[in-house]
Design a protein around this motif. Sequence first.
Motif, PDB file in Angstrom:
ATOM      1  N   UNK A 142      36.294  14.736  16.654  1.00  0.00           N
ATOM      2  CA  UNK A 142      36.118  15.957  15.858  1.00  0.00           C
ATOM      3  C   UNK A 142      37.302  16.193  14.927  1.00  0.00           C
ATOM      4  N   UNK A 143      38.529  15.982  15.447  1.00  0.00           N
ATOM      5  CA  UNK A 143      39.727  16.178  14.617  1.00  0.00           C
ATOM      6  C   UNK A 143      39.769  15.198  13.449  1.00  0.00           C
ATOM      7  N   UNK A 144      39.209  13.997  13.678  1.00  0.00           N
ATOM      8  CA  UNK A 144      39.213  12.980  12.621  1.00  0.00           C
ATOM      9  C   UNK A 144      38.062  13.158  11.644  1.00  0.00           C
ATOM     10  N   UNK A 145      37.228  14.203  11.908  1.00  0.00           N
ATOM     11  CA  UNK A 145      36.087  14.506  11.040  1.00  0.00           C
ATOM     12  C   UNK A 145      35.161  13.302  10.872  1.00  0.00           C
ATOM     13  N   UNK A 146      34.902  12.621  11.996  1.00  0.00           N
ATOM     14  CA  UNK A 146      34.015  11.458  11.976  1.00  0.00           C
ATOM     15  C   UNK A 146      32.564  11.940  11.992  1.00  0.00           C
ATOM     16  N   UNK A 147      31.776  11.424  11.067  1.00  0.00           N
ATOM     17  CA  UNK A 147      30.398  11.866  10.917  1.00  0.00           C
ATOM     18  C   UNK A 147      29.409  10.775  11.327  1.00  0.00           C
ATOM     19  N   UNK A 148      28.233  11.200  11.734  1.00  0.00           N
ATOM     20  CA  UNK A 148      27.130  10.290  12.045  1.00  0.00           C
ATOM     21  C   UNK A 148      26.648   9.644  10.743  1.00  0.00           C
ATOM     22  N   UNK A 149      26.419   8.347  10.775  1.00  0.00           N
ATOM     23  CA  UNK A 149      25.992   7.642   9.560  1.00  0.00           C
ATOM     24  C   UNK A 149      24.563   7.997   9.160  1.00  0.00           C
ATOM     25  N   UNK A 150      23.783   8.540  10.100  1.00  0.00           N
ATOM     26  CA  UNK A 150      22.389   8.885   9.806  1.00  0.00           C
ATOM     27  C   UNK A 150      22.268  10.321   9.320  1.00  0.00           C
ATOM     28  N   UNK A 151      22.800  11.283  10.111  1.00  0.00           N
ATOM     29  CA  UNK A 151      22.650  12.696   9.765  1.00  0.00           C
ATOM     30  C   UNK A 151      23.746  13.190   8.819  1.00  0.00           C
ATOM     31  N   UNK A 152      24.887  12.507   8.840  1.00  0.00           N
ATOM     32  CA  UNK A 152      26.006  12.960   8.013  1.00  0.00           C
ATOM     33  C   UNK A 152      26.725  14.165   8.575  1.00  0.00           C
ATOM     34  N   UNK A 153      26.434  14.509   9.853  1.00  0.00           N
ATOM     35  CA  UNK A 153      27.070  15.674  10.474  1.00  0.00           C
ATOM     36  C   UNK A 153      28.018  15.242  11.589  1.00  0.00           C
ATOM     37  N   UNK A 154      28.811  16.209  12.055  1.00  0.00           N
ATOM     38  CA  UNK A 154      29.743  15.978  13.160  1.00  0.00           C
ATOM     39  C   UNK A 154      29.341  16.809  14.380  1.00  0.00           C
ATOM     40  N   UNK A 155      28.057  16.952  14.585  1.00  0.00           N
ATOM     41  CA  UNK A 155      27.532  17.758  15.680  1.00  0.00           C
ATOM     42  C   UNK A 155      27.344  16.862  16.913  1.00  0.00           C
ATOM     43  N   UNK A 156      28.433  16.701  17.699  1.00  0.00           N
ATOM     44  CA  UNK A 156      28.465  15.702  18.765  1.00  0.00           C
ATOM     45  C   UNK A 156      28.242  16.309  20.148  1.00  0.00           C
ATOM     46  N   UNK A 157      27.633  15.496  21.025  1.00  0.00           N
ATOM     47  CA  UNK A 157      27.557  15.854  22.442  1.00  0.00           C
ATOM     48  C   UNK A 157      28.888  15.525  23.115  1.00  0.00           C
ATOM     49  N   UNK A 158      28.997  15.829  24.398  1.00  0.00           N
ATOM     50  CA  UNK A 158      30.154  15.380  25.159  1.00  0.00           C
ATOM     51  C   UNK A 158      30.079  13.859  25.336  1.00  0.00           C
ATOM     52  N   UNK A 159      31.239  13.244  25.566  1.00  0.00           N
ATOM     53  CA  UNK A 159      31.297  11.806  25.844  1.00  0.00           C
ATOM     54  C   UNK A 159      30.916  11.579  27.304  1.00  0.00           C
ATOM     55  N   UNK A 160      30.095  10.556  27.561  1.00  0.00           N
ATOM     56  CA  UNK A 160      29.727  10.244  28.939  1.00  0.00           C
ATOM     57  C   UNK A 160      29.558   8.730  29.087  1.00  0.00           C
ATOM     58  N   UNK A 161      29.519   8.283  30.340  1.00  0.00           N
ATOM     59  CA  UNK A 161      29.404   6.857  30.624  1.00  0.00           C
ATOM     60  C   UNK A 161      27.941   6.408  30.606  1.00  0.00           C
TER      61      UNK A 161
END
Length: 481
Positions: A142-161
């Motif tokens: 989130x701090x790096x403002x990384x976006x999804x290549x498909x949606x172009x948004x940064x609306x991420x879930x939590x990280x999980x295994x």
Amino acid sequence: MATDSNKFQAIISHCKEYGFIFQSSEIYDGLSAVYDYGQNGSELKKNIRDYWWKSMTQMHENIVGIDAAIFMHPTTWKASGHVDNFSDPMIDNKDSQKRYRVDHLIEAHVETLPKEEGDKLLAKMDQLLAKEDFGGLKQLIEDSKIKCTVSGTSNWTDVRQFNLMFSTQLGSVSEEASEIYLRPETAQGIFVNFLNVQKTGRLRIPFGIAQVGKAFRNEIVARQFIFRMREFEQMEMQFFIRPGTQKEWYEYWKAERMKWHLSLGIPAERYRFHDHVKLAHYADAACDIEYDFPIGFKEVEGIHSRTDFDLRNHQEYSKKKMQYFDNDLDESGKPYGNYIPYVIETSIGLDRTVMMVLSQAFEEEDLSTEGKPDSRVILKFPPRIAPVKLAILPLVKKDGLPEIARELMNECKTAFRCFYEEKDAIGKRYRRQDAIGTPFCVTIDHQTKEDGTVTIRYRDSMKQERISLKAVKELVDKAIL
């Protein structure tokens, strides 16, 4: 982190055009991250596989090979730690529903950054991965403002295994079937056969067991052509040693494996060692041999000091002793006695090696002269692994030239792979052979009938010279040793 996406795409296109690699099930729009090897690709792959196998089993008197089954008892994967530990941190974009492996997502973003900034981001990622700090990884994204290549948004879930093993059913009736796994690595087939091979081969430590075979991983983000696939092939060797000697053997195999890579004719500056920041659950030391692909430095081979983790766990789960009796004498003059051996592993991806060899060999040459544009695409394979070693080309389809060419073909084809062609002008035929990496072309012409000589053309320099027809086979034989 310099990359050359244009070259990478050119290699992918070339592989399809010249029969090296095709998308699997292409007529049905393909299957993601699964590829088929065509007539030239399968030959190249086989040659690399054979070269590795010979270097391991024929050139080392204390290394033997096996071929273990893909299906294994499901407890194998519990003992190996794969059921509990074979997972990767994943994150989903809520808008696109697309899932990413966290390290791949961050690495792709790093490729868009200046080198110094990208290196800092990678170092931070490695620290968080080592601590399994999933909250920190999400914050970093989130701090790096990384976006999804498909949606172009940064609306991420939590990280999980996410566990990477494929499961299937073993049995003739589904209700009675047992769940088993497609193997995610070939190593466990070696470990469960350790005593079978040691006793039947009367092998003494140190010794190794090598294997080449298919493995399967349910990669969520499989990408970059054949670099990361769901079905792939590994070339692995497990080297069994006395506990306490693992450090020296680890360094030995690092050096030996780098020698093998350099023997492919690839310059040393295209390689580097990368030490693991986070060690796998079975290792006390680990590093990768990375090659500078058009997509940047990426892992081709791993060297791991696996301790006695695998054999000890298989002993615990199977209730069968996995010990070796060492009657060599220690410093006090007593036999070392019974112990569970330690292991040094060398594990190289065969498909990644194919991609490495293609990346190194692929060149687009400008051969233009004044007022005459010209170019060629060439694959500069080492002759020993080239799909075709010799192209035999009669200048015309008449005057007895095809008959002489066929005699040479019959003489050579039992020793190495040859290609015969009569169609088109000789220049066009040369270019086609350059494009598939054939190191030698021999032209049979009218002078051949007069003095028994032929024109041999060398792929890399395009130099041509007359040599005796009888000398052709010996010349190629020497080049492919």
